[in-house]
Design an enzyme around this catalytic site. Sequence first.
Site, PDB file in Angstrom:
ATOM      1  N   HIS A  46       0.850  -1.203   0.000  1.00  6.90           N
ATOM      2  CA  HIS A  46       0.000   0.000   0.000  1.00  6.90           C
ATOM      3  C   HIS A  46       0.876   1.240   0.000  1.00  6.90           C
ATOM      4  O   HIS A  46       1.199   1.769   1.058  1.00  6.90           O
ATOM      5  CB  HIS A  46      -0.882  -0.012   1.250  1.00  6.90           C
ATOM      6  CG  HIS A  46      -2.002   0.965   1.213  1.00  6.90           C
ATOM      7  ND1 HIS A  46      -1.934   2.215   1.791  1.00  6.90           N
ATOM      8  CD2 HIS A  46      -3.233   0.892   0.669  1.00  6.90           C
ATOM      9  CE1 HIS A  46      -3.076   2.844   1.630  1.00  6.90           C
ATOM     10  NE2 HIS A  46      -3.881   2.062   0.954  1.00  6.90           N
ATOM     11  N   PHE A  47       1.325   1.727  -1.005  1.00  8.38           N
ATOM     12  CA  PHE A  47       1.239   1.466  -2.442  1.00  8.38           C
ATOM     13  C   PHE A  47       2.609   1.085  -2.958  1.00  8.38           C
ATOM     14  O   PHE A  47       3.588   1.419  -2.315  1.00  8.38           O
ATOM     15  CB  PHE A  47       0.745   2.726  -3.175  1.00  8.38           C
ATOM     16  CG  PHE A  47      -0.666   3.108  -2.848  1.00  8.38           C
ATOM     17  CD1 PHE A  47      -1.724   2.512  -3.515  1.00  8.38           C
ATOM     18  CD2 PHE A  47      -0.947   4.052  -1.869  1.00  8.38           C
ATOM     19  CE1 PHE A  47      -3.032   2.870  -3.235  1.00  8.38           C
ATOM     20  CE2 PHE A  47      -2.250   4.401  -1.585  1.00  8.38           C
ATOM     21  CZ  PHE A  47      -3.290   3.801  -2.275  1.00  8.38           C
TER      22      PHE A  47
END
Length: 148
Positions: A46-47
Amino acid sequence: MKSIEITSKLPYSAPFLFVDEITSVSENTIEGNYLFNKSQDFYRGHFKDNPVTPGVILAECMAQIGVVSLGIYLLSKQTEASGTPRIAMTSSNVEFIKPVYPGEKVFVKSEKKYFRFNKLKCVVIMTDTEENIICRGEISGMILKAES
């Protein structure tokens, strides 16, 4: 009730404990903090190439410090509560203003709106080390005494 007693009664453990310290608590307010360690697993996805703390994790940190910890304190004032209380979040409305990156420490301040019929509703604000608001909102939960 001391802050170490509150944190020892939290019904969470790593990797889902988002409370490092309770710095102050009273009948109407609580403050605490948490350091988002760079090695936490959710940062891996993430991410990609730009890790950021998921909003749901920020809201959980706010709830653990601002509602659950305050609820544990308030229950201890009502009775000689022992054991881990039962807790369920009932609603949240959180506005996210700025991201939290790996390695950042956050500070949570919560003010009780009401605590009745074992429902606790609080206005909760999360800030960074420079007191910039990260997110804020209202979070409610049911806080029940531990079963004997």
